[in-house]
Scaffold this motif. Sequence first.
Motif, PDB file in Angstrom:
ATOM      1  N   PHE B 244       0.808  -1.289  -0.077  1.00 47.09           N
ATOM      2  CA  PHE B 244      -0.082  -0.165  -0.042  1.00 47.09           C
ATOM      3  C   PHE B 244       0.757   1.312   0.063  1.00 47.09           C
ATOM      4  O   PHE B 244       0.565   2.180  -0.917  1.00 47.09           O
ATOM      5  CB  PHE B 244      -0.833  -0.031   1.242  1.00 47.09           C
ATOM      6  CG  PHE B 244      -1.858   1.181   1.249  1.00 47.09           C
ATOM      7  CD1 PHE B 244      -2.514   1.782   0.226  1.00 47.09           C
ATOM      8  CD2 PHE B 244      -2.453   1.332   2.583  1.00 47.09           C
ATOM      9  CE1 PHE B 244      -3.328   2.627   0.249  1.00 47.09           C
ATOM     10  CE2 PHE B 244      -3.382   2.310   2.696  1.00 47.09           C
ATOM     11  CZ  PHE B 244      -3.929   3.039   1.432  1.00 47.09           C
ATOM     12  N   ALA B 245       1.885   1.314   0.735  1.00 46.27           N
ATOM     13  CA  ALA B 245       2.780   2.426   1.051  1.00 46.27           C
ATOM     14  C   ALA B 245       3.603   2.741  -0.450  1.00 46.27           C
ATOM     15  O   ALA B 245       3.734   4.001  -0.660  1.00 46.27           O
ATOM     16  CB  ALA B 245       3.607   2.298   2.167  1.00 46.27           C
ATOM     17  N   THR B 246       4.138   1.558  -0.663  1.00 48.60           N
ATOM     18  CA  THR B 246       4.764   1.641  -2.098  1.00 48.60           C
ATOM     19  C   THR B 246       3.999   2.249  -3.287  1.00 48.60           C
ATOM     20  O   THR B 246       4.611   3.219  -3.651  1.00 48.60           O
ATOM     21  CB  THR B 246       5.293   0.401  -2.495  1.00 48.60           C
ATOM     22  OG1 THR B 246       6.103  -0.374  -1.384  1.00 48.60           O
ATOM     23  CG2 THR B 246       6.443   0.479  -3.573  1.00 48.60           C
ATOM     24  N   VAL B 247       2.702   1.739  -3.308  1.00 47.46           N
ATOM     25  CA  VAL B 247       1.785   2.357  -4.395  1.00 47.46           C
ATOM     26  C   VAL B 247       1.540   3.779  -4.244  1.00 47.46           C
ATOM     27  O   VAL B 247       1.590   4.720  -5.082  1.00 47.46           O
ATOM     28  CB  VAL B 247       0.645   1.431  -4.726  1.00 47.46           C
ATOM     29  CG1 VAL B 247       0.061   1.982  -5.575  1.00 47.46           C
ATOM     30  CG2 VAL B 247       1.070  -0.108  -4.767  1.00 47.46           C
ATOM     31  N   ALA B 248       1.459   4.264  -2.709  1.00 57.13           N
ATOM     32  CA  ALA B 248       1.087   5.585  -2.198  1.00 57.13           C
ATOM     33  C   ALA B 248       2.262   6.481  -2.815  1.00 57.13           C
ATOM     34  O   ALA B 248       1.823   7.612  -3.205  1.00 57.13           O
ATOM     35  CB  ALA B 248       0.555   5.799  -1.019  1.00 57.13           C
ATOM     36  N   LEU B 249       3.371   5.955  -2.600  1.00 58.88           N
ATOM     37  CA  LEU B 249       4.474   6.631  -2.821  1.00 58.88           C
ATOM     38  C   LEU B 249       4.836   6.992  -4.328  1.00 58.88           C
ATOM     39  O   LEU B 249       5.165   8.087  -4.748  1.00 58.88           O
ATOM     40  CB  LEU B 249       6.043   6.121  -2.258  1.00 58.88           C
ATOM     41  CG  LEU B 249       6.949   6.987  -1.929  1.00 58.88           C
ATOM     42  CD1 LEU B 249       6.790   7.968  -1.048  1.00 58.88           C
ATOM     43  CD2 LEU B 249       8.132   6.022  -1.608  1.00 58.88           C
ATOM     44  N   GLY B 250       4.358   6.102  -5.056  1.00 60.98           N
ATOM     45  CA  GLY B 250       4.496   6.131  -6.592  1.00 60.98           C
ATOM     46  C   GLY B 250       3.446   7.103  -7.053  1.00 60.98           C
ATOM     47  O   GLY B 250       3.368   8.047  -8.065  1.00 60.98           O
ATOM     48  N   LEU B 251       2.061   7.085  -6.354  1.00 61.84           N
ATOM     49  CA  LEU B 251       1.193   8.146  -6.636  1.00 61.84           C
ATOM     50  C   LEU B 251       1.581   9.481  -6.263  1.00 61.84           C
ATOM     51  O   LEU B 251       1.372  10.544  -6.806  1.00 61.84           O
ATOM     52  CB  LEU B 251      -0.228   7.603  -5.940  1.00 61.84           C
ATOM     53  CG  LEU B 251      -1.400   8.470  -6.126  1.00 61.84           C
ATOM     54  CD1 LEU B 251      -1.735   8.590  -7.588  1.00 61.84           C
ATOM     55  CD2 LEU B 251      -2.416   8.336  -4.995  1.00 61.84           C
ATOM     56  N   ASN B 252       2.519   9.661  -5.244  1.00 61.04           N
ATOM     57  CA  ASN B 252       2.923  10.828  -4.803  1.00 61.04           C
ATOM     58  C   ASN B 252       3.736  11.633  -5.837  1.00 61.04           C
ATOM     59  O   ASN B 252       3.901  12.910  -5.710  1.00 61.04           O
ATOM     60  CB  ASN B 252       3.654  10.815  -3.471  1.00 61.04           C
ATOM     61  CG  ASN B 252       3.662  12.047  -2.550  1.00 61.04           C
ATOM     62  OD1 ASN B 252       3.080  12.980  -2.928  1.00 61.04           O
ATOM     63  ND2 ASN B 252       4.455  11.911  -1.747  1.00 61.04           N
TER      64      ASN B 252
END
Lengths: 297, 566
Positions: B244-252
């Motif tokens: 979840f966090a990795t994908v959120a970071l990509g979205l960031n």
Amino acid sequence: MNDMTTTTTSTRTTVLDATGVTMRFGGLTAVRSVDLQVSSGEIVGLIGPNGAGKTTFFNCLTGLYVPTEGRVSYKGTVLPPKPHLVTQAGIARTFQNIRLFSNMTVLENVLVGRHTRTKEGLWSALLRGPGFKKAEAASHERAMELLEFIGLQHKADHLARNLPYGEQRKLEIARALASEPGLLLLDEPTAGMNPQETRVTEDLVFAIRDQGIAVLVIEHDMRFIFNLSDRVACLVQGEKLVEGTAEVVQGDERVIAAYLGTPFEGAPGAEEVAEVEAAEADAHSDTSTTGSEGDAK
Amino acid sequence: MTDTASSRTTQLRVLALAGGIATVASTFLSWTYTAEFPGDLTVYGYPGGLQVLTLTAGLLIALFALSALGVKGLRWLTPTGSTKALQLFALGALATTWFTVIAIAVELGGVVNLEPGGFVAAVATVIPVVAAFLLPDDTRKATRPKELPSWAEILIIVAAFAIGLFVFTYGIDTEYAELFTGYLLTVGFAATALFRAGLIARLNGLTTKYRMIAVSAAFVAAAAFPFTQNTDQFTLIAVNILIFATVALGLNIVVGLAGLLDLGYVAFLGVGAYTAALVSGTTASVFDVHFPFWAAVLTGAVVSLIFGVLIGAPTLRLRGDYLAIVTLGFGEIFRIAVGNLDGVSGPRITNGPNGVPNIPDLNFFGYNFGESHTVLGFELGSYANYYLLMLLAMILVVIVFSRAGNSRIGRAWVAIREDETAATAMGINGFRVKLIAFALGATLAGLAGTVQAHVQHTVVPEMYVFAGPVPPNSAFLLAAVILGGMGTISGPLIGASLLYLIPAKLQFLQDYQLLGFGIALILLMRFRPEGLIANRRAQLEFHETDQLDVPDDKPGAGVSTAKAGA
């Protein structure tokens, strides 16, 4: 100054050549077949009443608008109608209402201006090779030089939005200079400035000219523009009314008419004006003894 | 006059100290008769369950009260003043304890279920609150920190990350909802208190000074997590948080840096996961191929990249909200399309709603990810393997984020976000730069998806919805970025942890969860619009009076900025 321009024209090259630029928005013709040439090392002023189409003309030059008719060429090549390609070709601009990247630092703003003169893409940013570090260091150095040039080097780490108004205007000029332009377009660089700041800006523009960069300035401050410019063009209702030295433009009846209007039939003569003024002055001095003089003027 | 005032202040601080000690003492008493309330709070002389949280809060109150009293050796705890910190610690202790007492009374049916110890605790936690709120505000500007030898500073960083790991592990390992709620209360108040005391700022100073060491320490702490676990139960939660966090970071990158609102980002995770599933060699796949993992990762990332370019190329030429609408549509189209490619409504590729099951575990050179391994004497379950693999993926994304963000292209992204017209006038090809950001974001999500497919062993369309109770979905991803702080690295990590843990731990909230998040987001936008972790720019953007951008060692600089800000 005029003598100098005429004697050195032969060695100068035409930087900007706009011919027959016309811009229509539907039925409204904002700019009508305007021709304008700017040579290297020259400061050209562009004046005109509000709504005359000066900024629209600027936008046509810089590719923000695609002119309906006409041609804009820079150093002999026709400019593509894309803002970033125009900047790449060598024309940089500032905006009438300041458009800095307000949440970036002063230094970052100038670094963004370096965009077209650097090549590092995503891969080189990710891999961080020696080439990337060298280019970044060179960009930083050049940006700091420019900040020193406008006198903002001590504020490099401040956010652009936190600068006072006058410094924001200067920063916008530094950002434009960062793209190493051959022609700089300034859209009302002294709007909202006090006389001291205007004088500083004047010196700044001369200094830019001395670096061999041609400057085209839109301005409403007449003293500023006639002081500064080698040539002035006056735009009225989308058409170029007159172009020439400061004296020629200042003396032109049509320019005066465009700014102040023409006397109409049965206009009050000088005697009647004096009569009215005297009556007003009397009336004012009856009610209040102070401040009436300013009003009468 | 000043003497009486200062003696009153001292008295109040002593009172807060006494309250803190009383709070600590109360946790050694029995709070309830029966062991029916989880955590066994019936034992005298031994705190358990929620009592441990109250004990911690009480200790912190005592510690900071001593620091406020000027005890030598503890003054460093409160560089920017002790009152606000004391108030927050006291509130944290009060909230945790009263929550516990009330929970006991409500769950067991009446106040009679409380032992005297419970009442003692309830009263004891009120004392420091009263004392702290009567104290005069002593907020001050932090003085220049004392120079410590570099080994000591590095030791502080290491200790901070060790504490961080412990706190985080404690949160993941909470076994019942009451304990997790108490944990959130205590940690929330304590973190704010530490921030107000100026300790967080000081730690930030140290981590910027030793950046490489701090980053390494953070990842070592993260890598140490599976070694603290005995079972796979909580490691699975941690793996899911990492995904979840990795994908959120990509979205960031897409939202935080380039300012492109992507409402269908989870679809790129889905593209990666489905691609990896189809080439994984599972019997359910229509393709009879079995790619090695590295090839599957590349395939997943490249397919996501292609989809990113396909979606981005036509829409990124436009400005404004078109991208949000198109990505929202794409997210739904993806889910419905894979639901229909079942051989009935369309060609059989994805098995429709049944998804692709039986995705085999990864196998690196004979190292089977599905089995337990013993490393350094620690038994590591299968999810620990995936945890460490996912951690590597996250490190990659963090590197990409920080390197891309701090470069010519990153500056161009921020410039486009700030003012697109001015950016193009500065020579930035807006379309090209935005497409790079969008495609990069898609690629990173696809990469995370390839690991996710193997962790879950199965992919179904319903995992990739716009909004749903289980993260990651597009709405939660965006919420994690905004909650945590746009444009930062640690923000989305904290946001994702919270948004994953809260629904996972507080099952009883299930029905009200989306309502709760809605309210939480509104409150956040009102009181802390820059998110929990603010990047320097956003901090200044929303709170003009904070003079964080002015380096301390430049005299006079602060004055001019204050004028400009006003």
